[in-house]
Structures are given as C-alpha cells and as structure tokens.
Scaffold this active site. Structure first.
Site, mmCIF file in Angstrom:
data_model
loop_
_atom_site.group_PDB
_atom_site.id
_atom_site.type_symbol
_atom_site.label_atom_id
_atom_site.label_comp_id
_atom_site.label_asym_id
_atom_site.label_seq_id
_atom_site.Cartn_x
_atom_site.Cartn_y
_atom_site.Cartn_z
ATOM 1 N N SER A 143 0.855 -1.182 0.000
ATOM 2 C CA SER A 143 0.000 0.000 0.000
ATOM 3 C C SER A 143 0.892 1.233 0.000
ATOM 4 O O SER A 143 2.079 1.158 0.351
ATOM 5 C CB SER A 143 -0.888 0.001 1.258
ATOM 6 O OG SER A 143 -1.507 1.259 1.468
ATOM 7 N N TYR A 156 -1.284 -0.689 10.716
ATOM 8 C CA TYR A 156 -1.486 -0.979 9.295
ATOM 9 C C TYR A 156 -0.233 -0.613 8.507
ATOM 10 O O TYR A 156 0.237 -1.393 7.672
ATOM 11 C CB TYR A 156 -2.700 -0.217 8.771
ATOM 12 C CG TYR A 156 -2.999 -0.490 7.318
ATOM 13 C CD1 TYR A 156 -3.427 -1.758 6.911
ATOM 14 C CD2 TYR A 156 -2.857 0.502 6.349
ATOM 15 C CE1 TYR A 156 -3.693 -2.024 5.569
ATOM 16 C CE2 TYR A 156 -3.125 0.251 5.016
ATOM 17 C CZ TYR A 156 -3.547 -1.015 4.628
ATOM 18 O OH TYR A 156 -3.814 -1.273 3.304
#
Length: 249
Positions: A143, A156
């Site tokens: 990501s 995350y």
C-alpha cells in the site's frame, strides 16, 4: 489478442472481492488457470462462474488466511490440482485503523498475522516448486501506507512497510533462481477494505479524504499486476507505487 499466460497457473488470495477478484479475471483473460482463495465461499463460487468461460479451470479454495497453515495449504492444494504454481498473488489483507492509545492489540495481532505472516507463509510454500522449475513470480500487495505512515494507521503501516521490506529481501534471495518478486503499493482504491475500520473517528477521516478524490479502481491494480507478470523473463518489475491523480500523499 494473444493470451500471454497460456499454460501458467496462478493463485490469488483475497479473491472474493476488490483487487483479488479483478486480478483473477485479468489473469484468466490472459490465459492463466486460476486458483482463488478467500473465506467467503459463496463469493468464490460466483467468481468461478465468471472465470470458467475464460478457460481458467477455476479451483475454489475456502480458507481463513489468518492461519499460516491455511496459507501453506492453499499453495499445496493448488500445486496438487494443477501440477504447478507459476504466479502467486498475495492480496489478502485487512485495514484496522485507530489511534495507538486506543488500540485493540488483539485486532492488531490478527492484522499482522494476515497482512504479513500469512503472506510470508504462502511465499515460502511456493518457493520450492518455483526454484525447482527455475521460474515463478510472487506478487505482494502492499500500500502507499508502506511508504507514508499516517496518524491512526500505525499498525497498518507497520504491516505494509513490512511487506515492502520482505519483498525486497526475498527478491535478493531468489533472483539467481530466476524467481521474480514484485510489490505493488496502491493509494486509495474503491474496495471493501475501509469497511474493516471500527474506530468512528478514523473511518470518518478516511471517508473525508476519499470524498475529495477520484479513487483507483480494482481493475487499475489488476492491470498493473498483469503488466508485471507478463514481462519477459529477464525483466522483473520490483516495485510499483500508484496513487489516484487526486491523491497528494
């Protein structure tokens, strides 16, 4: 159009929706036989109905990939069913966002296990066959959060920075075996991923950002993955960072 992946076998995790679903379809359209893995069997069965007319010979693998043994199992079952595994797409993941001070460490542990350890376990399981054949491609979905750490995204980001680091280290271990490793780092994508966010403030912040931009579509990421896995064998796309045009960070 020439089907560039004819004769190849791919395994896509997190295939029940979003990027995984779009990638399975893109690989099938390019001629690959495709194994699809996720928890939601009904979604996988619906996807298999779309893959079959493309000649993908879909193999449905229901699995909860929080468990590393499940990650190993789906690789073994793919190889047993098709006789080989050429392309592994490690896409399964969750996104739990919340301030560190309020974090549910049990939930964060689950995210670490799914986003990082399961990905590592599946990659490890695929290596023996790829090395023996002296070809193979592992694609890990990270990501933009693996490049830029934002508030409410500490764990995350830790998982996605981890995926980037793991991918580069793995690439350097296996390049002499003609095994390729690519890591894809998307920005905002229109998927179900944000539905995992339980913290109201964190979710509102993300939704406010999303409202200001044209998001990437799952098909955009699938196209990027397809580009990576269809390069000539002497070309390895190590890393791709892609954001919506409207996304600043």
């Amino acid at each position: 159009m020439q089907k560039r992946l004819t004769g190849r076998v791919a395994l896509v995790t997190g295939a029940s929706s979003g990027i995984g679903e779009a990638t399975a379809l893109a690989l099938a359209e390019a001629g690959a036989r495709v194994a699809i893995a996720a928890r939601r069997r009904d979604r996988l069965e619906a996807l298999a109905e779309r893959l079959a007319p493309l000649g993908a010979e879909p193999l449905i693998l229901t699995a909860d990939l929080v468990s590393e043994t499940e990650a190993q199992r789906i690789v073994a079952e793919t190889e047993a069913h098709f006789g080989r595994l050429d392309i592994l797409i490690n896409n399964a993941g969750v996104m739990y966002l919340e301030p560190v001070a309020e974090a549910d460490l049990g939930r964060w542990r689950q995210m670490l296990e799914l986003n990082v350890l399961s990905l590592i376990a599946a990659s490890q399981a695929a290596l023996a066959g790829m090395r023996a054949r002296r070809e193979g491609h592992i694609v890990n979905i990270s990501s933009v959060a693996g490049r830029v750490a934002n508030p409410n995204a500490a764990a995350y980001a830790a998982t996605k920075f981890g995926v980037v680091g793991f991918s580069e280290s793995l690439r350097r271990e296996v390049y002499k075996d003609n095994v390729r490793v690519s890591v894809i780092e998307p920005g905002m994508v229109a998927t179900e991923l944000r539905e995992h966010i339980g913290h109201a403030g964190a979710r509102q912040a993300v939704e406010a950002r999303v409202a200001e931009m044209r998001q990437l579509l799952p098909e955009d990421i699938a196209d990027t993955i397809l580009f990576c896995v269809t390069r000539p064998s002497h070309v390895c796309i190590n890393e791709v960072l892609l954001r919506p045009t409207d996304q600043e960070r």
